[in-house]
Write a protein that holds these residues in place. Structure first.
Motif, PDB file in Angstrom:
ATOM      1  N   LYS A 195      15.160  -0.609  -3.740  1.00 15.38           N
ATOM      2  CA  LYS A 195      14.381  -1.743  -3.723  1.00 15.38           C
ATOM      3  C   LYS A 195      13.437  -2.001  -4.780  1.00 15.38           C
ATOM      4  O   LYS A 195      12.670  -1.019  -5.168  1.00 15.38           O
ATOM      5  CB  LYS A 195      13.604  -1.682  -2.364  1.00 15.38           C
ATOM      6  N   LYS A 196      13.362  -3.055  -5.658  1.00 13.80           N
ATOM      7  CA  LYS A 196      12.544  -3.127  -6.918  1.00 13.80           C
ATOM      8  C   LYS A 196      11.263  -3.887  -6.267  1.00 13.80           C
ATOM      9  O   LYS A 196      11.350  -4.914  -5.542  1.00 13.80           O
ATOM     10  CB  LYS A 196      12.940  -4.083  -7.901  1.00 13.80           C
ATOM     11  N   VAL A 197      10.033  -3.254  -6.577  1.00 11.21           N
ATOM     12  CA  VAL A 197       8.783  -3.667  -5.943  1.00 11.21           C
ATOM     13  C   VAL A 197       8.022  -3.897  -7.177  1.00 11.21           C
ATOM     14  O   VAL A 197       8.020  -3.039  -8.451  1.00 11.21           O
ATOM     15  CB  VAL A 197       8.072  -2.763  -4.920  1.00 11.21           C
ATOM     16  N   ASN A 198       6.846  -4.710  -7.113  1.00 11.48           N
ATOM     17  CA  ASN A 198       5.685  -4.925  -8.139  1.00 11.48           C
ATOM     18  C   ASN A 198       4.583  -4.389  -7.560  1.00 11.48           C
ATOM     19  O   ASN A 198       3.993  -4.636  -6.563  1.00 11.48           O
ATOM     20  CB  ASN A 198       5.562  -6.423  -8.348  1.00 11.48           C
TER      21      ASN A 198
ATOM     22  N   VAL B 194       8.655  -1.348 -10.321  1.00 11.30           N
ATOM     23  CA  VAL B 194       9.299  -0.112  -9.865  1.00 11.30           C
ATOM     24  C   VAL B 194      10.420   0.011  -8.895  1.00 11.30           C
ATOM     25  O   VAL B 194      10.444  -0.891  -8.018  1.00 11.30           O
ATOM     26  CB  VAL B 194       8.065   0.822  -9.175  1.00 11.30           C
ATOM     27  N   SER B 195      11.409   0.882  -9.252  1.00 12.98           N
ATOM     28  CA  SER B 195      12.511   0.803  -8.316  1.00 12.98           C
ATOM     29  C   SER B 195      12.283   1.969  -7.353  1.00 12.98           C
ATOM     30  O   SER B 195      12.178   3.066  -7.834  1.00 12.98           O
ATOM     31  CB  SER B 195      13.901   1.334  -9.109  1.00 12.98           C
ATOM     32  N   MET B 196      12.475   1.561  -6.136  1.00 10.14           N
ATOM     33  CA  MET B 196      12.242   2.435  -5.044  1.00 10.14           C
ATOM     34  C   MET B 196      13.575   2.961  -4.269  1.00 10.14           C
ATOM     35  O   MET B 196      14.355   1.912  -3.851  1.00 10.14           O
ATOM     36  CB  MET B 196      11.355   1.878  -3.815  1.00 10.14           C
ATOM     37  N   LYS B 197      13.938   4.299  -4.191  1.00 11.12           N
ATOM     38  CA  LYS B 197      15.230   4.638  -4.042  1.00 11.12           C
ATOM     39  C   LYS B 197      15.320   5.316  -2.507  1.00 11.12           C
ATOM     40  O   LYS B 197      14.622   6.083  -2.564  1.00 11.12           O
ATOM     41  CB  LYS B 197      15.855   5.367  -5.126  1.00 11.12           C
ATOM     42  N   GLY B 198      15.996   4.878  -1.658  1.00 12.62           N
ATOM     43  CA  GLY B 198      16.252   5.680  -0.353  1.00 12.62           C
ATOM     44  C   GLY B 198      16.979   7.000  -0.509  1.00 12.62           C
ATOM     45  O   GLY B 198      17.414   7.334  -1.406  1.00 12.62           O
ATOM     46  N   PRO B 199      16.574   7.738   0.251  1.00  8.35           N
ATOM     47  CA  PRO B 199      17.036   9.115   0.582  1.00  8.35           C
ATOM     48  C   PRO B 199      18.746   9.398   0.987  1.00  8.35           C
ATOM     49  O   PRO B 199      19.298   8.112   1.210  1.00  8.35           O
ATOM     50  CB  PRO B 199      16.282  10.019   1.294  1.00  8.35           C
ATOM     51  N   GLU B 200      19.490  10.250   0.307  1.00  9.12           N
ATOM     52  CA  GLU B 200      20.656  10.071   0.761  1.00  9.12           C
ATOM     53  C   GLU B 200      21.069  10.469   2.293  1.00  9.12           C
ATOM     54  O   GLU B 200      21.822  10.027   2.900  1.00  9.12           O
ATOM     55  CB  GLU B 200      21.498  11.441  -0.060  1.00  9.12           C
ATOM     56  N   ASP B 201      19.988  11.103   2.778  1.00 10.25           N
ATOM     57  CA  ASP B 201      20.110  11.418   4.252  1.00 10.25           C
ATOM     58  C   ASP B 201      18.782  10.881   4.841  1.00 10.25           C
ATOM     59  O   ASP B 201      17.797  10.852   3.939  1.00 10.25           O
ATOM     60  CB  ASP B 201      20.167  12.959   4.593  1.00 10.25           C
ATOM     61  N   ALA B 202      18.818  10.607   6.028  1.00  6.41           N
ATOM     62  CA  ALA B 202      17.774   9.958   6.763  1.00  6.41           C
ATOM     63  C   ALA B 202      16.538  10.941   6.620  1.00  6.41           C
ATOM     64  O   ALA B 202      16.434  12.111   6.858  1.00  6.41           O
ATOM     65  CB  ALA B 202      17.887   9.282   7.781  1.00  6.41           C
ATOM     66  N   LEU B 203      15.216  10.325   6.268  1.00  5.37           N
ATOM     67  CA  LEU B 203      14.025  11.334   6.337  1.00  5.37           C
ATOM     68  C   LEU B 203      12.909  10.575   7.240  1.00  5.37           C
ATOM     69  O   LEU B 203      11.816  10.202   6.804  1.00  5.37           O
ATOM     70  CB  LEU B 203      13.491  11.652   5.055  1.00  5.37           C
ATOM     71  N   PRO B 204      13.358  10.050   8.510  1.00  4.08           N
ATOM     72  CA  PRO B 204      12.186   9.225   9.050  1.00  4.08           C
ATOM     73  C   PRO B 204      10.742   9.874   9.250  1.00  4.08           C
ATOM     74  O   PRO B 204       9.484   9.223   9.231  1.00  4.08           O
ATOM     75  CB  PRO B 204      12.906   9.063  10.603  1.00  4.08           C
ATOM     76  N   ALA B 205      10.614  11.076   9.511  1.00  2.00           N
ATOM     77  CA  ALA B 205       9.489  11.824   9.711  1.00  2.00           C
ATOM     78  C   ALA B 205       8.609  11.967   8.459  1.00  2.00           C
ATOM     79  O   ALA B 205       7.476  11.681   8.616  1.00  2.00           O
ATOM     80  CB  ALA B 205       9.841  13.195  10.060  1.00  2.00           C
ATOM     81  N   GLN B 206       9.267  11.890   7.175  1.00  2.00           N
ATOM     82  CA  GLN B 206       8.664  11.927   6.105  1.00  2.00           C
ATOM     83  C   GLN B 206       8.089  10.545   5.890  1.00  2.00           C
ATOM     84  O   GLN B 206       6.941  10.215   5.290  1.00  2.00           O
ATOM     85  CB  GLN B 206       9.488  12.364   4.843  1.00  2.00           C
TER      86      GLN B 206
ATOM     87  N   ALA C 235       0.668  -1.162  -0.071  1.00  2.00           N
ATOM     88  CA  ALA C 235      -0.026  -0.016   0.001  1.00  2.00           C
ATOM     89  C   ALA C 235       0.784   1.361  -0.051  1.00  2.00           C
ATOM     90  O   ALA C 235       0.680   2.322  -0.759  1.00  2.00           O
ATOM     91  CB  ALA C 235      -1.160  -0.134   1.135  1.00  2.00           C
ATOM     92  N   LEU C 236       1.920   1.172   0.663  1.00  2.00           N
ATOM     93  CA  LEU C 236       2.800   2.565   0.934  1.00  2.00           C
ATOM     94  C   LEU C 236       3.433   2.637  -0.659  1.00  2.00           C
ATOM     95  O   LEU C 236       3.732   3.906  -0.848  1.00  2.00           O
ATOM     96  CB  LEU C 236       3.761   2.293   2.060  1.00  2.00           C
ATOM     97  N   HIS C 237       4.224   1.647  -1.066  1.00  2.00           N
ATOM     98  CA  HIS C 237       4.798   1.736  -2.599  1.00  2.00           C
ATOM     99  C   HIS C 237       3.772   2.349  -3.486  1.00  2.00           C
ATOM    100  O   HIS C 237       4.074   3.244  -4.233  1.00  2.00           O
ATOM    101  CB  HIS C 237       5.512   0.411  -2.881  1.00  2.00           C
ATOM    102  N   THR C 238       2.557   1.802  -3.276  1.00  2.00           N
ATOM    103  CA  THR C 238       1.432   2.299  -4.131  1.00  2.00           C
ATOM    104  C   THR C 238       1.260   3.535  -4.122  1.00  2.00           C
ATOM    105  O   THR C 238       1.038   4.494  -5.099  1.00  2.00           O
ATOM    106  CB  THR C 238       0.311   1.280  -4.207  1.00  2.00           C
ATOM    107  N   HIS C 239       1.024   4.110  -2.826  1.00  2.00           N
ATOM    108  CA  HIS C 239       0.860   5.382  -2.385  1.00  2.00           C
ATOM    109  C   HIS C 239       2.022   6.578  -2.949  1.00  2.00           C
ATOM    110  O   HIS C 239       1.451   7.572  -3.596  1.00  2.00           O
ATOM    111  CB  HIS C 239       0.732   5.466  -0.970  1.00  2.00           C
ATOM    112  N   VAL C 240       3.143   5.932  -2.793  1.00  2.00           N
ATOM    113  CA  VAL C 240       4.307   6.567  -3.285  1.00  2.00           C
ATOM    114  C   VAL C 240       4.134   6.809  -4.901  1.00  2.00           C
ATOM    115  O   VAL C 240       4.365   8.185  -5.337  1.00  2.00           O
ATOM    116  CB  VAL C 240       5.792   6.250  -3.011  1.00  2.00           C
ATOM    117  N   VAL C 241       3.910   5.571  -5.615  1.00  2.00           N
ATOM    118  CA  VAL C 241       3.565   5.962  -7.114  1.00  2.00           C
ATOM    119  C   VAL C 241       2.511   6.841  -7.514  1.00  2.00           C
ATOM    120  O   VAL C 241       2.569   7.807  -8.325  1.00  2.00           O
ATOM    121  CB  VAL C 241       3.370   4.645  -7.678  1.00  2.00           C
ATOM    122  N   GLU C 242       1.288   6.917  -6.561  1.00  2.00           N
ATOM    123  CA  GLU C 242       0.048   7.655  -6.996  1.00  2.00           C
ATOM    124  C   GLU C 242       0.692   9.280  -6.584  1.00  2.00           C
ATOM    125  O   GLU C 242       0.122   9.813  -7.546  1.00  2.00           O
ATOM    126  CB  GLU C 242      -0.837   7.135  -6.073  1.00  2.00           C
ATOM    127  N   LYS C 243       1.312   9.532  -5.790  1.00  2.00           N
ATOM    128  CA  LYS C 243       1.538  10.730  -5.314  1.00  2.00           C
ATOM    129  C   LYS C 243       2.656  11.404  -6.429  1.00  2.00           C
ATOM    130  O   LYS C 243       2.405  12.488  -6.809  1.00  2.00           O
ATOM    131  CB  LYS C 243       2.403  10.949  -4.099  1.00  2.00           C
TER     132      LYS C 243
END
Length: 716
Positions: free
Chosen positions: A371-374, A389-401, A337-345
Motif C-alpha cells: 500500500k502506497k501512502v503519503n 512510502v510503500s507499506m508492505k504486509g508480512p508474508e505471514d499474519a502478525l495480528p498481535a504486532q 498516524a499508524l503509518h507515520t509511527h511505522v516510519v518513525e520507528k
C-alpha cells in the motif's frame, strides 16, 4: 471554557409561549351611576336599517368618500392592504375529527398548548456535501413522535459539494442549498410552513476556510433562508446557522439514539444507552455514568466538573452526561498516524541510507499486499518534508504486532491530570464501574467495518478480536467470508482492513477500557430512521423558547381609493380569503398603512382594543366580521383613531377586535362601543356583557415583558 457545559437545548415539559391574554369583565352599569365606557352595558338596542343597506348608501356618497380619503383611510383596504396571517404561539392545538386530523395517530394533542403536528428542518452542511432532513412529528403523546423523514444530499462534484468548496463565493454557497430546500418546500404542507423551524449546522471543515470566509458563507445562507423561503430561521443566539461544536455533535447523536430507542422522553428513569461514534477525523463518546456509592468506598459521589460534563434536560428528566470528542482519532486519522509511527520507528532504528525509498514492513497491511501512502513531517522534524512510502504486509499474519502498533498511538501512558483517564491523558469515568450493564451503540466506521463482514447487530469485544485475527490472516483465511455479498472483493481491494479492525478493537478495549466480554451493538438505523446528530439537534426546535417564532406572512397590495369604488371591488378581496379554514390562535388583520398589529408599535402604544366574541356556529362569526369590515371601510368606526381590525378564531368562538390609538380617552371608547354594538345586525349582537370588553394594551399581562425587551434593545 467553563467548567460545566450546559446543553445547547433544554427540554422542560413542552408548553406554549406566554400569550397575550385578555382579561374580560368590568363592573356592570348601574342606573344610579353615569355611563362609563369601560363598563359593560346591558342596554337595549334600537332598530335600524340593515348594515349592508347602510353601507351601500354610505359607500356611494361622494362626500363620504372624500371625507374618508381626507382622513387617510381607516383601513389598508383603501390605501394599503396588509394581510397578516400569523400564529401568536405556534404551539396551540386545534380540535380535529378523524376525517380532518393531519395525522392518523390521534385527533387531539396530548398537551392542548401544542399543535397536533409539527415539522422541523435540519441541514447538515458537511465538508464533502450538504444534506437536508425534513422531520414530521405528532404530539399525540407526552413526547413528540417521529412519523416520517424526507432526506436529500447535494449532488457530488469535483472538489466536493459542501459549503466550504465555494471558498470566497458566499452567495454561490448559499444557493447550493436550493435543491435541498425544494424538498422542504414540497414536503411541508402550506399551512405548516410559517411555523416550521429550520437550522443549518456546518462541520469543522468550514472553519478551515478562515474566520472571514466562513462567516460570510454563514451570513449568506441565513440571508437567503430568511428572504427566499417561508420557514422561520432559528436565531443566531440559538445557533440557527453555525459551525457546530464537537461536543454538541456527540450529544445530539446520543439524543437521537435514546429517543428512537424510547429510553428518554417518558416519565420513568429508563437506563440510557451509550453512544460511540467513529468518523474519519475524530471519535466521540457520550454516556450517562452512575456513581453508586461502593460498600468499601473508592468511588466518587459525582462526576467532577470540566469540559467533559454536559447537562441536558429532556421530557422532564435531567441528565448529566460524560462526553468527549477525541480529535485525531478518527479512522482516517488513525491510519495516517499508524503509518507515520511505522516510519518513525524505522528512522529511530538508524536504518541504512535510502531506507525510506524502499518498501517498509508493516504488520497492519494484508499479508503479501503493498500500500502506497503519503506522509508529511513538520519542518522541525529530522525527516521534514513529504514522502510517498510503500507499506508492505508480512508474508505471514502478525495480528498481535499490528495491535501493538495501534495501542501505541493511543498513548495510554500519557500523564493523566484528572483520573481516571481513557487514553491520550483524557479524563473518563470508568465504563466498567459507572456503566457496566447498559447498552452500548457504536456507529459510522464502527458499523461499516463490522457489518460489511457479516457481524450480527450485537457482538462482544472478544468476537470482534476473533474477526480481526481472521481478517489479518490474509486471503487463505477468508473462505468464511465467501457467503457474504461483496465481502471478498472488499477485502482484496483494501489492504488496510487489518489496520482498521485492529484500531477499532484497540480503541474499544485498550482505549475506552471495555472488557472483552462486553457486548456492543451496531446500527445504521433504528425503527427505520437514520442515526446521527441531525434528529437529536431537531427535537429541541419543537420546544418554545428555542430561538424562533412563527413567521408572519405579509402580503402588501397598494390600492388607491379610486381602485375600490364599490362593494363589488371590496368583495373581490374579502371573498378570496378562506375565513372558515383559519386555525385557532391564528389571526388576520386589516390595518392602516404603516401600522402593524403589535401592542408595541409606535402608533399603538397608547391604544387598546374593543373585543367582541362571536360563536362560530351557523357562520355567525364570518357574518359579524364582514359587517365590522364594512363599518370600518365606510368610516363608521371613528376613522380618525381606529388603527385596524382583527379576526382571531378560538376553539368555539372568534374574537373580533377593533384597535384604537386612544386607549385612555373614555369618550372615544364610549362612542366606539356604541357605534359597534348598534351597527351589528340584531342576531349578531352580544347576548350579554360577558361577550365584549375594552382593554388597553398596557393593561395586558405581557406588556411588562415588551417594555423590558425594548429597554434592553435600546441600551445595547
Amino acid at each position: 471554557m467553563s467548567s460545566s457545559n450546559t446543553g445547547t437545548w433544554s427540554f422542560p415539559p413542552f408548553r406554549s409561549s406566554p400569550r397575550r391574554r385578555s382579561v374580560g369583565g368590568l363592573p356592570k352599569h348601574s342606573a344610579s351611576q353615569p355611563w362609563e365606557p369601560f363598563e359593560k352595558t346591558d342596554r337595549r338596542y334600537r332598530s335600524s336599517p340593515s348594515m349592508l343597506q347602510s353601507l351601500y348608501m354610505a359607500w356611494m356618497a361622494q362626500t363620504q368618500r372624500a371625507r374618508y380619503l381626507k382622513t387617510g383611510g381607516v383601513l389598508g383596504l383603501l390605501v394599503l392592504f396588509y394581510l397578516y396571517f400569523s400564529s401568536s404561539s405556534g404551539h396551540v392545538s386545534t380540535h380535529y375529527t378523524a376525517e380532518t386530523s393531519p395525522t392518523t395517530r390521534c385527533v387531539q394533542a396530548f398537551d392542548s398548548s401544542k399543535p397536533l403536528v409539527q415539522y422541523a428542518i435540519m441541514i447538515d452542511a458537511g465538508s464533502t456535501g450538504s444534506r437536508i432532513h425534513v422531520y414530521r412529528f405528532n404530539n399525540c403523546g407526552p413526547t413528540p413522535e417521529l412519523e416520517s423523514e424526507e432526506f436529500k444530499m447535494t449532488e457530488k462534484k469535483a472538489g466536493g459539494s459542501g459549503l466550504s468548496s465555494y471558498g470566497a463565493d458566499a452567495e454561490g454557497a448559499a444557493k447550493s442549498l436550493d435543491p435541498l430546500l425544494k424538498v422542504a418546500v414540497d414536503s411541508v404542507p402550506e399551512a405548516f410552513k410559517s411555523c416550521t423551524p429550520i437550522a443549518v449546522k456546518a462541520t469543522a471543515g468550514l472553519r478551515l476556510l478562515g474566520d472571514e470566509m466562513s462567516k460570510n458563507i454563514l451570513n449568506a445562507v441565513r440571508t437567503r433562508l430568511e428572504t427566499e423561503y417561508p420557514f422561520p430561521v432559528v436565531s443566531k443566539e440559538n445557533g440557527g446557522v453555525e459551525i457546530m461544536k464537537g461536543e454538541d455533535e456527540g450529544v445530539f447523536a446520543w439524543i437521537t439514539t435514546n429517543y428512537l430507542l424510547g429510553k428518554i422522553g417518558g416519565p420513568d428513569n429508563t437506563p440510557t444507552a451509550a453512544v460511540f461514534d467513529l468518523g474519519g477525523g475524530s471519535t466521540q463518546i457520550v454516556f450517562q455514568p452512575s456513581f453508586a456509592v461502593a460498600e468499601h468506598g473508592g468511588m466518587p459521589e459525582k462526576m467532577p466538573d470540566g469540559d467533559h460534563k454536559y447537562k441536558l434536560g429532556f421530557g422532564g428528566r435531567a441528565f448529566e452526561l460524560y462526553q468527549h470528542s477525541h480529535l485525531g482519532y478518527g479512522l482516517m486519522s488513525a491510519r495516517k498516524a499508524l503509518h507515520t509511527h511505522v516510519v518513525e520507528k524505522m528512522h529511530a532504528s538508524k536504518a541504512e541510507a535510502g531506507w525510506i525509498m524502499k518498501p517498509l514492513a508493516n504488520p497492519c497491511i494484508t499479508p503479501g499486499e503493498t500500500k502506497k501512502v503519503n506522509i508529511t513531517f513538520p519542518s522541525d522534524h529530522e525527516l521534514a518534508g513529504e514522502y510517498e512510502v510503500s507499506m508492505k504486509g508480512p508474508e505471514d499474519a502478525l495480528p498481535a504486532q499490528c495491535r501493538a502498533l495501534t495501542e501505541e498511538i493511543l498513548f495510554k501512558d500519557k500523564a493523566c491530570d484528572l483520573a481516571p483517564c481513557s487514553f491520550n491523558g483524557v479524563h473518563q469515568p470508568s465504563l466498567e464501574k459507572t456503566f457496566a450493564r447498559e447498552d452500548v451503540y457504536i456507529f459510522s466506521y464502527f458499523y461499516d467495518r463490522t457489518h460489511d463482514l457479516g457481524m450480527p447487530d450485537s457482538f462482544t469485544i472478544r468476537e470482534l478480536h476473533d474477526l480481526t485475527a481472521n481478517v489479518c490472516g490474509g486471503e487463505k483465511h477468508w473462505s468464511s467470508f465467501a457467503g457474504i455479498e461483496g465481502a471478498l472483493a472488499d477485502l482484496k481491494d483494501r489492504p488496510e482492513w487489518c489496520l482498521d479492525l485492529n484500531f477499532i478493537t484497540a480503541l474499544l478495549h485498550t482505549g475506552y477500557e471495555m472488557p472483552m466480554h462486553r457486548e456492543v451493538k451496531i446500527a445504521k438505523k433504528i425503527k427505520g430512521n437514520e442515526l446521527g446528530w441531525c434528529l437529536g439537534a431537531s427535537l429541541p426546535l419543537l420546544e418554545t423558547g428555542s430561538g424562533w417564532q412563527c413567521r408572519v406572512k405579509e402580503i402588501s397590495l397598494t390600492q388607491l381609493i379610486d381602485n375600490v369604488p364599490d362593494i363589488a371591488a371590496f368583495y373581490r378581496i374579502f371573498n378570496n380569503i378562506p375565513w372558515t379554514t383559519i386555525r385557532a390562535r391564528e389571526s388576520i388583520h386589516f390595518f392602516r398603512a404603516g401600522v402593524k398589529p403589535l401592542w408595541e408599535d409606535a402608533e399603538n402604544v397608547e391604544g387598546g382594543c374593543m373585543v367582541v366574541k362571536v360563536r362560530k356556529d351557523g357562520g355567525r362569526a364570518v357574518r359579524a366580521w364582514e359587517e365590522v369590515c364594512l363599518m370600518a371601510c365606510g368610516g363608521q368606526l371613528q376613522a380618525s383613531v381606529t388603527q385596524g381590525i382583527s379576526y382571531s378564531p378560538r376553539l368555539y368562538w372568534v374574537h373580533i377586535s377593533i384597535w384604537t390609538k386612544q386607549g385612555g380617552n373614555r369618550r372615544s371608547v364610549e362612542l366606539l362601543t356604541q357605534t359597534l354594538l348598534a351597527g351589528l345586525s340584531p342576531d349578531l349582537r352580544p347576548k350579554s356583557s360577558d361577550d365584549y370588553y375594552f382593554k388597553k394594551h398596557s393593561d395586558h399581562q405581557g406588556w411588562a415583558d415588551i417594555v423590558e425587551r425594548q429597554t434592553k434593545a435600546a441600551t445595547t
